[in-house]
Design a protein around this motif. Structure first.
Motif, PDB file in Angstrom:
ATOM      1  N   LEU A 134      -7.884   2.528  -0.536  1.00 25.17           N
ATOM      2  CA  LEU A 134      -7.318   1.143  -0.930  1.00 25.17           C
ATOM      3  C   LEU A 134      -5.887   1.166  -0.560  1.00 25.17           C
ATOM      4  O   LEU A 134      -5.668   0.096  -0.429  1.00 25.17           O
ATOM      5  N   GLU A 136       2.588  -7.051   2.188  1.00 21.90           N
ATOM      6  CA  GLU A 136       1.463  -7.267   1.388  1.00 21.90           C
ATOM      7  C   GLU A 136       1.211  -5.593   1.102  1.00 21.90           C
ATOM      8  O   GLU A 136       1.211  -5.017   2.228  1.00 21.90           O
ATOM      9  N   LYS A 176      -1.450  -2.800  -1.433  1.00 17.25           N
ATOM     10  CA  LYS A 176      -2.250  -2.363  -2.386  1.00 17.25           C
ATOM     11  C   LYS A 176      -1.796  -0.879  -2.865  1.00 17.25           C
ATOM     12  O   LYS A 176      -1.648  -0.096  -1.920  1.00 17.25           O
ATOM     13  N   ASN A 177      -1.646  -0.748  -4.320  1.00 19.99           N
ATOM     14  CA  ASN A 177      -1.122   0.615  -4.618  1.00 19.99           C
ATOM     15  C   ASN A 177      -2.235   0.969  -5.954  1.00 19.99           C
ATOM     16  O   ASN A 177      -2.099   0.550  -6.866  1.00 19.99           O
ATOM     17  N   PRO A 178      -2.941   1.663  -5.345  1.00 19.47           N
ATOM     18  CA  PRO A 178      -4.163   2.209  -6.519  1.00 19.47           C
ATOM     19  C   PRO A 178      -3.825   3.192  -7.461  1.00 19.47           C
ATOM     20  O   PRO A 178      -4.410   3.724  -7.968  1.00 19.47           O
ATOM     21  N   THR A 226      -5.099  -0.603  -9.584  1.00 16.21           N
ATOM     22  CA  THR A 226      -4.629  -0.999  -8.458  1.00 16.21           C
ATOM     23  C   THR A 226      -4.013  -2.209  -8.570  1.00 16.21           C
ATOM     24  O   THR A 226      -4.462  -3.312  -8.875  1.00 16.21           O
ATOM     25  N   ALA A 253      -2.040  -4.908  -6.489  1.00 15.53           N
ATOM     26  CA  ALA A 253      -2.013  -5.923  -5.261  1.00 15.53           C
ATOM     27  C   ALA A 253      -0.988  -6.913  -5.515  1.00 15.53           C
ATOM     28  O   ALA A 253      -1.065  -7.816  -5.967  1.00 15.53           O
ATOM     29  N   GLU A 254      -0.190  -7.013  -4.136  1.00 19.90           N
ATOM     30  CA  GLU A 254       0.918  -8.133  -4.098  1.00 19.90           C
ATOM     31  C   GLU A 254       0.920  -8.600  -2.517  1.00 19.90           C
ATOM     32  O   GLU A 254       0.970  -7.917  -1.869  1.00 19.90           O
ATOM     33  N   TYR A 279      -0.168 -12.122  -7.138  1.00 15.65           N
ATOM     34  CA  TYR A 279      -0.570 -10.736  -7.628  1.00 15.65           C
ATOM     35  C   TYR A 279      -2.349 -10.912  -7.738  1.00 15.65           C
ATOM     36  O   TYR A 279      -2.465 -11.841  -8.383  1.00 15.65           O
TER      37      TYR A 279
END
Length: 446
Positions: free
Chosen positions: A145, A171, A173-175, A195, A197-198, A225
């Motif tokens: 991800l 942009e 995504k940090n899971p 996760t 997401a921004e 977000y």
């Protein structure tokens, strides 16, 4: 001393060369307190160009009458509480004038993390005369991800040094994001994973005054977000299941920000300061445009940092930081609230350990020079840095005045410096709930 040298070199030597290439992304750092517009540095002290380290034997190099090109594959190593260890290689391709001044860098990379898999990245940096104007673009994508995409342009001395312009879009995504609940009394046993997401963009414009010591700017920022989704860290519950009523997990958020900022800066070097003062204050108005909410909240922040050199040759530095962040308004999504924990606030805790409306923070560290080392023609300095961090998130006066609600963590850092602008660090923080927490990366914590 031989044992100390071995410890330093085994931990930090891979980061001595070209560490600034890795400033691209720390996924855990997203949302850290306080969120900063990227207008770092004092224009009066940022005149040095990046330069090729003369004497390094490059594996690949060629020259033309107007340009030198050097390719130096280097190991890339990172470690943090939330994400764990990351290993790989970075291949910087440096383009420079015959004088050694770097004009651009192309840096592909391949990294591996046990939880996020293989990450393929590409970065391009372009530097202009005086190093006050620069831009970069990067793309990092894993086979899971995690991803990160960014374009960033800044000019700290536009209009003959008078104006500041900073534009950025990203942009990610940090899971590996964590959540423990809200407030100073959230429980470590409630640690959960999601996760984050921004997608965001900001435009910053301002002026330099008093020979760059005072900067004033306005920022407009738009953030989207995504609704929370399960993370990738094994064995932890999903945050949205454990905390279904916390604002932000179900819908995500759309936030439009207006900010006015002023700084006073007398640092001798904004990346490796040894003396001077940095003071900052900002006021921010946020419009929560999330469907069904449409509320307004505000944020006020003050921060003070100072550096005091001492010793026979002023070789050691005491660094001090104090910060206060206050928020007010309804329906503030948790990821827009104050946050403490991680490599830049409380190093005895993982990023995201404490969320709350308001926050206070105090950091003190003593950067003690241990020895100098010259490798392949590059001079580096190694430091031992004992530190203590004290901080709290709060929402009531009673919480703010209760000493028992403050998190305190001591620790020690091992630092490798290549002046004027490269810092590698291995920091070990300690807290009673998490034990020893390791952060291996670049840059000072403050």
């Amino acid at each position: 001393m031989n044992h100390l040298r071995f410890l330093f070199l085994s931990a930090l030597f891979p980061m001595v060369f070209f560490l600034f290439l890795l400033t691209s992304f720390d996924a855990e750092g997203q949302g850290a307190l306080p969120p900063m517009p990227a207008v770092p540095g004092n224009p009066s002290t940022s005149q040095n160009f990046p330069t090729l380290p003369i004497g390094v034997p490059p594996p690949f190099a060629y020259s033309t009458p107007t340009e030198n090109t050097v390719v130096i594959p280097v190991p890339a190593i990172g470690d943090s509480y939330n994400s764990g260890p990351t290993f790989g290689t970075l291949i910087p391709i440096l383009y420079a004038k015959p004088s050694g001044r770097i004009t651009s860098i192309l840096a592909p990379s391949v990294m591996w993390n046990p939880y996020m898999g293989t990450e393929i990245g590409i970065r391009y940096y372009r530097f202009y005369k005086g190093n006050l104007r620069r831009w970069h673009a990067m793309a990092i994508q894993s086979n899971s991800l995690m991803n990160f995409y960014e374009v960033h342009y800044r000019d700290l001395a536009a209009g003959n040094g008078r104006y500041i312009l900073d534009v950025r879009a990203k942009e990610f995504k940090n899971p590996m994001a964590r959540f423990y609940g809200l407030g100073p009394n959230s429980l470590f046993s409630d640690q959960s994973n999601f996760t984050l997401a921004e997608t965001s963009a900001h435009v910053t414009g301002g002026i330099n005054a008093f020979n760059g010591k005072v900067r004033m700017w306005l920022m407009e920022r738009y953030r989207i977000y995504g609704a929370a989704s399960p993370g990738q860290y094994p064995g932890l519950p999903y945050s949205a299941t454990l905390f279904p009523d916390v604002n932000g997990f179900a819908q995500g958020a759309v936030i439009y920000t207006h900010r006015a900022d002023i700084t006073y800066d007398t640092r001798d070097n904004h990346l490796i300061p040894t003396e001077g003062t940095y003071a900052r204050g900002f006021a921010e108005l946020d419009q929560n445009l999330t469907p069904g909410q449409n509320t307004i909240f505000d944020r006020f922040n003050v921060e003070y940092k100072t550096w005091i050199s001492y010793g026979e040759e002023d070789q050691n530095v005491i660094a001090i930081r104090g910060m206060l962040n206050l928020m007010n308004g309804p329906n503030i999504p948790f990821f827009a609230q104050s946050m403490l924990g991680g490599a830049f606030t409380l190093e005895g805790y993982g990023t995201g350990r404490f969320y709350g409306y308001d926050a206070s923070l105090f950091n003190l560290e003593d950067r003690i020079k241990a020895f100098d080392l010259n490798l392949f023609g590059v001079s580096s300095e190694f430091q031992v840095a004992p530190f203590v961090d004290v901080g709290e998130v709060f929402q009531t006066e009673a919480q703010a005045l209760n000493p028992g609600d403050y998190a305190i963590n001591p620790g020690v850092g091992l630092r490798a410096l290549v002046k004027p602008d490269v810092v590698g660090r291995l920091d070990l923080g300690y807290s009673t709930e998490a034990g020893v927490v390791t952060f291996l990366g670049i840059g000072f914590p403050f």
